[in-house]
Design an enzyme around this catalytic site. Sequence first.
Site, PDB file in Angstrom:
ATOM      1  N   ASP A 123      52.905 -87.269 123.119  1.00 39.23           N
ATOM      2  CA  ASP A 123      53.309 -88.201 122.066  1.00 39.23           C
ATOM      3  C   ASP A 123      52.906 -89.616 122.463  1.00 39.23           C
ATOM      4  OD1 ASP A 123      56.456 -89.370 122.995  1.00 39.23           O
ATOM      5  OD2 ASP A 123      55.353 -87.889 124.156  1.00 39.23           O
ATOM      6  N   GLU A 172      52.796 -78.683 127.361  1.00 40.67           N
ATOM      7  CA  GLU A 172      52.750 -80.144 127.348  1.00 40.67           C
ATOM      8  C   GLU A 172      52.031 -80.652 128.593  1.00 40.67           C
ATOM      9  OE1 GLU A 172      55.803 -83.795 126.306  1.00 40.67           O
ATOM     10  OE2 GLU A 172      56.576 -82.061 127.397  1.00 40.67           O
ATOM     11  N   HIS A 193      49.415 -79.572 124.487  1.00 36.81           N
ATOM     12  CA  HIS A 193      50.173 -80.260 123.435  1.00 36.81           C
ATOM     13  C   HIS A 193      49.864 -81.747 123.536  1.00 36.81           C
ATOM     14  CE1 HIS A 193      53.386 -81.063 120.589  1.00 36.81           C
ATOM     15  NE2 HIS A 193      53.828 -82.011 121.405  1.00 36.81           N
ATOM     16  N   ASP A 221      48.971 -70.785 125.727  1.00 33.89           N
ATOM     17  CA  ASP A 221      48.019 -71.903 125.706  1.00 33.89           C
ATOM     18  C   ASP A 221      47.786 -72.290 124.253  1.00 33.89           C
ATOM     19  OD1 ASP A 221      46.088 -73.785 126.117  1.00 33.89           O
ATOM     20  OD2 ASP A 221      44.605 -72.433 126.989  1.00 33.89           O
TER      21      ASP A 221
END
EC number: 3.2.1.91
Length: 895
Positions: free
Chosen positions: A386, A795, A737, A786
Amino acid sequence: MNFRRMLCAAIVLTIVLSIMLPSTVFALEDKSPKLPDYKNDLLYERTFDEGLCFPWHTCEDSGGKCDFAVVDVPGEPGNKAFRLTVIDKGQNKWSVQMRHRGITLEQGHTYTVRFTIWSDKSCRVYAKIGQMGEPYTEYWNNNWNPFNLTPGQKLTVEQNFTMNYPTDDTCEFTFHLGGELAAGTPYYVYLDDVSLYDPRFVKPVEYVLPQPDVRVNQVGYLPFAKKYATVVSSSTSPLKWQLLNSANQVVLEGNTIPKGLDKDSQDYVHWIDFSNFKTEGKGYYFKLPTVNSDTNYSHPFDISADIYSKMKFDALAFFYHKRSGIPIEMPYAGGEQWTRPAGHIGVAPNKGDTNVPTWPQDDEYAGRPQKYYTKDVTGGWYDAGDHGKYVVNGGIAVWTLMNMYERAKIRGIANQGAYKDGGMNIPERNNGYPDILDEARWEIEFFKKMQVTEKEDPSIAGMVHHKIHDFRWTALGMLPHEDPQPRYLRPVSTAATLNFAATLAQSARLWKDYDPTFAADCLEKAEIAWQAALKHPDIYAEYTPGSGGPGGGPYNDDYVGDEFYWAACELYVTTGKDEYKNYLMNSPHYLEMPAKMGENGGANGEDNGLWGCFTWGTTQGLGTITLALVENGLPSADIQKARNNIAKAADKWLENIEEQGYRLPIKQAEDERGGYPWGSNSFILNQMIVMGYAYDFTGNSKYLDGMQDGMSYLLGRNGLDQSYVTGYGERPLQNPHDRFWTPQTSKKFPAPPPGIIAGGPNSRFEDPTITAAVKKDTPPQKCYIDHTDSWSTNEITINWNAPFAWVTAYLDEIDLITPPGGVDPEEPEVIYGDCNGDGKVNSTDAVALKRYILRSGISINTDNADVNADGRVNSTDLAILKRYILKEIDVLPHK
């Protein structure tokens, strides 16, 4: 519906097609007579009859809460359906969703939508097919009309639509059930026999890389290192193995060591110990000539001293890629595909980070009350997948990089590699400062901006904001400069303030000879933070909706005694002041190095019972390393005790390695949840840092062997045959991610650069994707996928890549250093007569040597077996060894 399934994936060794869906889930074709031909359907799961629903999964937003499962349909034996439980309807219709992503709609194609849906309460469902992210264009949605569901009555829908827009590979099939659509909660909604048919579409053949029976470090082994492979076999007898070179010539052979059932993977395994083979080369591989299977081999691997030479720089490059507030550009990005504009510099559509306010107090997620003010918090590193920037996660990450440099300086190798000016590929190279310190400074400068000033709020001046992030979560497939969300400062915390104090004190001593002004400013701010933390010792970052909020991770921590100890250690080593010395010596964590966190108290609640030494929430081990490494005024006996405690912790992990079939230093957690935790790979990496220091302080090569075992697990010798690192191994990490490196979201986004490590197996099922794709009874070591949507297993973060960089650099550079009282790892100690390598010389060694001479396929330590030191191992050595065992000879070697 319950129908026979057939395998549709072509198995091709050596070729892997990077695709959105894992082969173990989607490669089975249903033969439902109710649905059109599977091969012409854009959906990969349609009937749910195998008990899994992936790639269908759920999504919660704006207060919604739900759960899901695949269940038997009452009164229909053999039939299963996807059942979603609406627990809290949330604020909006999209607050609760079930969806299937990874859909490409092609312009001009006509599609048939079909599904059966029902509920146990009167409610409405809004179904749509459209874009996953902004601007959320909808290509089919029943003309904007929700479907009405009557309790217990199945509704079957079949409609056609034509894609009149340009081809779009960012589509999802979604059902909205929240907000004004919902019934009184809780209630169930069921989905079955769902299809998106296009007669012009044909599912591509997915090439699946088989898992070989012999699992190895898919990158390779250092020549001097202990070398193990793990064989998956239920045989209780030893199996013959052969090591072949790239020319397919047998260069070594022997018999496996049966180990039995491995608890964490539920595989029956054997070991291959080929430590004595040290010939460098590329493309070695194993075969099991007596095993009749199509997978009786290993992936190829190298034996080379430069296994980690490039990897360490790739691992460090991650931090440049994660910089906020600066364009990522060539020649530093490694490729044009990884360049991007600067993010969060106050240029539209960004709403940060030049003038970021405290969190709105009228928001339901406001948390601890804050005064209103704004701060310029540009710079720093994005934390993970993020765009949040978190002080506690940044703290352990930047400490690790600076510790790399500090150790290199003390060990006399700071004039090379990433430690020297010009050693890294970053914009600051050749500026007169060590490059790794330049990279760390990018984060430290951001930290300074997170400290509260007297003008902003005198009641908490000197405290540090826990984090800064978006108001609400953004979707994947969004570059930082495209982020439209407002950004806010979360409340201050004692943990963040002490992270700040520790790392700025560390930075001050490392920069004092390069930039005294910067160093002095770091120390001044660190001491201000220390005093503020003493004044506010219990402002905890709690796990509540207010603390976590919907736009960033919570990083909750309800115990800060460890952070106080860590900060005191760094401040004392930097300043020598009695204030800090007295504090750390009176801490319950004085000289502590946990082997399993929480055993003596002092762990973040989430870490209790986990094997490992430190995390972002449990930090006392960092302080102990600093005391053990850097010259300071503590009694010499105390410094030695710190070093002994480091070695004792490492010894416990070496015991774990010998118990684990795949030879890794963690075991399942000893708490109520058990299994493997979020970021399990990072626990191993941090253990390897401690093992490295254990070798530094003792010279005992067993700790180096432990590091090699940890790396081999991470690079493929594991229950999934998975290398958890991008760009390395035959089955590398491909779909982390991340909001930028997410080709599964859209082909317009690049695959990730090399050298990034994923969090790895997490058996606690903490995201909808892993929950949908993996059965709950899966062994912990295999709870991984994955996939870009699996944030709890795939992540990537700064505090995981930092120890990865530390460890790869250590292993690459170990030949440059001989620890005090130690031995050169390239010349391991020879114990003449100890042919089987158990540390003793007795009759079992004579038996092993005899079998070796008779070519019985046994592997021995040939250096130890050469008991007359003539460079050969033969019957003369056997005769001498027998005489030594009978005490006819007193000393070996005997010439």
